[in-house]
Design an enzyme around this catalytic site. Structure first.
Site, mmCIF file in Angstrom:
data_model
loop_
_atom_site.group_PDB
_atom_site.id
_atom_site.type_symbol
_atom_site.label_atom_id
_atom_site.label_comp_id
_atom_site.label_asym_id
_atom_site.label_seq_id
_atom_site.Cartn_x
_atom_site.Cartn_y
_atom_site.Cartn_z
ATOM 1 N N ASP A 71 0.862 -1.177 0.000
ATOM 2 C CA ASP A 71 0.000 0.000 0.000
ATOM 3 C C ASP A 71 0.908 1.239 0.000
ATOM 4 O O ASP A 71 2.127 1.158 0.177
ATOM 5 C CB ASP A 71 -0.974 -0.006 1.187
ATOM 6 C CG ASP A 71 -2.217 0.845 0.890
ATOM 7 O OD1 ASP A 71 -2.148 1.733 0.023
ATOM 8 O OD2 ASP A 71 -3.256 0.628 1.534
ATOM 9 N N TRP A 72 0.285 2.354 -0.152
ATOM 10 C CA TRP A 72 0.982 3.653 -0.325
ATOM 11 C C TRP A 72 1.981 3.915 0.828
ATOM 12 O O TRP A 72 1.570 4.105 1.976
ATOM 13 C CB TRP A 72 -0.070 4.739 -0.369
ATOM 14 C CG TRP A 72 0.414 6.144 -0.538
ATOM 15 C CD1 TRP A 72 1.063 6.907 0.390
ATOM 16 C CD2 TRP A 72 0.284 6.959 -1.702
ATOM 17 N NE1 TRP A 72 1.335 8.141 -0.119
ATOM 18 C CE2 TRP A 72 0.864 8.208 -1.409
ATOM 19 C CE3 TRP A 72 -0.267 6.771 -2.976
ATOM 20 C CZ2 TRP A 72 0.903 9.252 -2.324
ATOM 21 C CZ3 TRP A 72 -0.230 7.818 -3.884
ATOM 22 C CH2 TRP A 72 0.356 9.040 -3.565
#
Ligand code: NOJ
Length: 805
Positions: free
Chosen positions: A310-311
């Protein structure tokens, strides 16, 4: 023979790099092991496991330098930020050097082609960029939010949304969607419940399969297919206290039986990629977790695709205190995170560790291989560019699809008699209707939490649609804003796009006055429709956990003031989570749960309000009486001191006291999982079972085949056509590991004309009856299952099934 088979592959390899035909031939001759390996293990995505794809991948990999390999492992956002600290690198240069494997938030043919030309034409090995984006509930055409889609209990509706999403995303150069989110969400304090299918692993798995089939069409190479990224792996939905990004902690049995199930379903359906989650699981961060990412995903499930973090989640591993930058990057890569999303750590600290021998180059190679497989399977090497197409428009076809899907997602929670009959549906007679509330005419709010490329200009509000139907019989008052004064100034800071703050969110300076005006408007009408809820852009989705679950701002005051007029009130709840609406349930005659319905919000609501469409949605998530009940879900594990009967009063004796209960509130949901009314009534017969007994060994050998069928007659006893979601629940009464008091194990939507009866059959087999024992094996044991069939998790029509030795 071998040469003949491979000749075709040599041509393909040579076609993107003609000078390397000889090298390709040499490489291919040594790769026959790949074929054998791919054939020996069951592989859920045949394209990713296929010999042609893997031959091309290996031939290419052999030509890559270490820097080029690491370039495939990075992803940057050159568009807007959907997380903190977006980087601002020189993307053109990176692309031209072959060090930009993937990008996110770059949208449109022109923007994606710009980088793609650099990567394909300027870089040494001509490897295309994979563009990804959050395509969550439609792309340009905004459909209802995923939690709403789950309320349809209709995999076909979910497939429709995925098909529109994939087609529109591909037209924008995006071949990879960060969807579906299959996290089980049992706590509506967690804002991301809006992106989920709710609390149940069986419903969640059925819809996970539908999302994957809809996006990928079982053929990634089709020009309108998009690779999915199933997220957030894993157990992100169990964040402690419902606080986003928080740790999760649970037994491995629960992890496997509840939280991993929809992932398994998605992987078995051929999901090409997964996204790792921000949380830790039992003390190990999910983004550096060899157990979930390698043991379960690759070794047990045979996943051949790749995992993106994820980011910024790789870099954030430092905050989990498991090491410095180089250490956490190594841990993430070795655990099985192949691509670093907007974190910039793989690009800076992996190469040196490979050169020093701290990370074997084979680990990098394997990650690159997984990413290239997806690029080849998608056909990006052969068709890297996106042809410019016509500008998007919400065409009648798109609108019709959005409207039909939205109509299936509304859940009629309550519909009491008001006068001669139930308040809904509204008759077309000359009634004056007062439409009141901050969500009655708020286009941006109809789009929901993840409408990144959705445009409020396409959203039709309830006010617009009702005005078209009622003309001057419609009165309107906003009543209040979604927030009260003191909340307002945080909005600008919290916005994650540069979209202006939606008007509905803004507080009205003098709520007392506008509420009084709304009361006057109500008094002039025969009935009132109140559109209340929470802000889709501010209170739903990522980083939007809430400690209170009531209506925001002064909406509750508005509700009570309008109800006090004595006019019949229809409450429409527009929210991305189960809100706490106990007061409304006790005082308002009709309540429709409408979630965030998308661009066709108004027309779809009007269709249902007037009975042109009969509501058929069922809750995918229990609605609480009080936030203190959370996490609240129907599939509770048993307790030695169950509480029965009416718990709405204080205990009167020790038998009522020393049981598993709250002193100040009932245990039960306000509206339970599976709940939803219709404008007609359905009568269930006595369920039958095709075999009352099944030997255990037969079940163990049956694979996915159904072994028994539970049959039931369902009759529409009312005077209008309707669709019922028939649900089947089981309880294992004698298991070696205790099992939930009820579990959904089958459902089907059945359309019935007035007076019509249909015989429905729901299959049961190993998939439905098995569970994890203490050795973490999925098994069945000799036992008796209670089985209930009905229209909600309160179903009472009962039969049973015995598994013998
Ligand atoms: C963070 C979110 O958790 C994830 O769901 C999303 O796909 C990425 N950002 C990219 O926007």
């Amino acid at each position: 023979m071998m040469v003949a088979v491979y000749d075709d592959e040599v041509m393909k390899i040579s076609s993107f790099c003609p000078r390397h035909r000889l090298l390709a031939l040499l490489l291919l001759s040594g790769l026959s092991w790949l074929t054998a390996a791919a054939q020996s293990a069951p592989r859920p995505n045949a394209q990713l496991a296929s010999k042609p794809v893997n031959l091309r991948v290996d031939a290419l990999l052999k030509q890559m330098t270490l820097d080029e390999k690491i370039g495939q492992l990075v992803q940057y956002a050159a568009g807007y930020a959907t997380g903190p600290g977006a980087s601002n690198l020189k993307y053109d240069e990176l692309a031209a050097r072959g060090q930009l494997g993937s990008m996110l938030n770059v949208t449109g043919a022109e923007a994606t082609n710009h980088y793609q030309h650099l990567a394909v034409e300027k870089s040494r090995l001509h490897i295309p960029i994979l563009f990804g984006q959050d395509v969550i509930h439609g792309h340009r055409t905004t459909f209802p939010v995923p939690l709403a889609l789950a309320a349809s209990w209709d995999p076909a509706a979910v497939e429709t949304v995925a098909r529109f999403g994939a087609t529109e995303a591909r037209a924008d150069g995006i071949a990879w969607v960060f969807s579906p989110m299959v996290d089980i969400a049992r706590d509506p304090r967690w804002g991301r419940i809006v992106e989920s299918a709710g609390e149940d692993p069986y419903l969640g798995s059925a819809l996970a399969r539908a999302w994957v089939h809809g996006y990928q069409q079982d053929d990634l190479s089709r020009p309108d297919s998009a690779a999915v990224s199933v997220k957030h792996f894993a157990a992100y939905g169990a964040a402690i206290a419902g606080r986003d990004y928080n740790a999760t902690d649970m037994s491995e049995i629960t992890l496997r039986q509840v939280y991993l199930e929809p992932y398994r379903a998605a992987v078995e359906a051929g999901a090409a990629t997964l996204m790792s989650s921000f949380n830790s699981i039992n003390g190990i961060p999910a983004t550096a977790n060899p157990f979930t990412l390698t043991q379960v995903l690759r070794n047990e499930w045979g996943f051949d695709g790749f995992v993106v973090s994820d980011w910024g989640a790789v870099a954030e591993l430092r905050n989990h205190s498991i090491g410095d930058g180089p250490t956490v990057a190594r841990k993430a890569l070795e655990a099985g995170v192949d691509m670093d999303m907007e974190g910039g750590l793989y690009s800076t600290v992996i190469a040196a560790q490979v050169r020093s021998g701290a990370i074997p180059e084979s680990v990098v190679d394997e990650a690159v291989r997984r990413i290239l497989r997806v690029k080849f399977a998608l056909g990006l090497f052969d068709n890297p560019y996106t042809p410019a197409g016509p500008a998007y428009d919400a065409t009648p076809e798109r609108r019709a699809a959005a409207r039909k899907v939205a109509e299936e997602t509304f859940v009629l929670l309550k519909n009491d008699a008001a006068g001669a009959g139930p308040l809904l549906p509204l008759t077309a007679k000359a009634q004056k209707v007062a439409l009141i509330g901050p969500l009655a005419d708020a286009p941006a709010e109809m789009l929901g939490a993840w409408a990144v490329t959705g445009d409020p200009k396409y959203a039709v509000t309830l006010k617009t649609a009702l005005a078209a139907r009622l003309g001057d019989r419609l009165l309107y008052a906003k009543g209040c804003g979604l927030l009260s004064g003191e909340d307002a100034n945080v909005l600008e800071r919290a916005s994650f796009t540069d979209q202006p703050v939606a008007a509905a969110e803004l507080p009205i300076p003098d709520d007392e006055k506008t509420i009084a005006e709304a009361v006057e408007t109500a008094k002039k009408a025969d009935l009132v429709i109140l559109a209340l809820g929470e802000s889709a852009s501010w209170m739903e989705g990522e980083a939007a956990s809430r400690a209170y679950l009531g209506f925001t701002g002064t909406q509750q005051k508005l509700l009570e003031a309008v109800s006090a007029t004595g006019k019949p009130v229809i409450l429409i709840v527009l929210a991305g989570r189960p809100l706490e609406i106990k007061w409304a349930a006790e005082h308002v005659p009709a309540i429709l749960e409408a979630w965030s319905p998308g661009i066709e919000a108004g027309p779809a609501l009007v269709d249902v309000l007037f009975g042109d469409v009969n509501p058929s949605g069922k809750l995918p998530s229990s609605l609480p009486r009080a936030v203190g009940q959370e996490p609240l879900y129907y599939a509770q594990l048993p307790t030695g001191r169950p509480a029965h009967g009416d718990l709405s009063h204080m205990p009167r004796n020790s038998a009522e006291r020393f049981v598993s209960r709250y002193m100040d509130e009932d245990n039960a949901a306000l509206y339970p999982f599976g709940w939803g009314l219709s404008y007609t009534r359905f009568r269930y017969g006595q369920p039958t079972i095709s075999r009352g007994e099944v030997p255990r060994r037969e079940l163990l050998a049956s694979g996915h085949r159904p072994m028994v069928k539970v049959g039931i007659d369902v009759k529409n006893t009312g005077s209008v056509a309707g669709t019922e979601v028939v649900q089947l629940y089981i309880r294992n009464t004698a298991a070696s590991v205790e099992q939930p008091v009820r579990e959904l194990k089958g459902f089907i939507r059945v359309a019935l004309a007035p007076g019509e009866s249909k015989h429905v059959e729901l299959p049961l087999g190993f998939d439905e009856l098995s569970f994890y024992n203490v050795d973490l094996q999925r098994i069945v044991e000799p036992t008796t299952y209670k089985i209930w069939v009905g229209g909600s998790s309160l179903a009472t029509a009962e039969t049973s099934l015995t598994v013998t030795e």
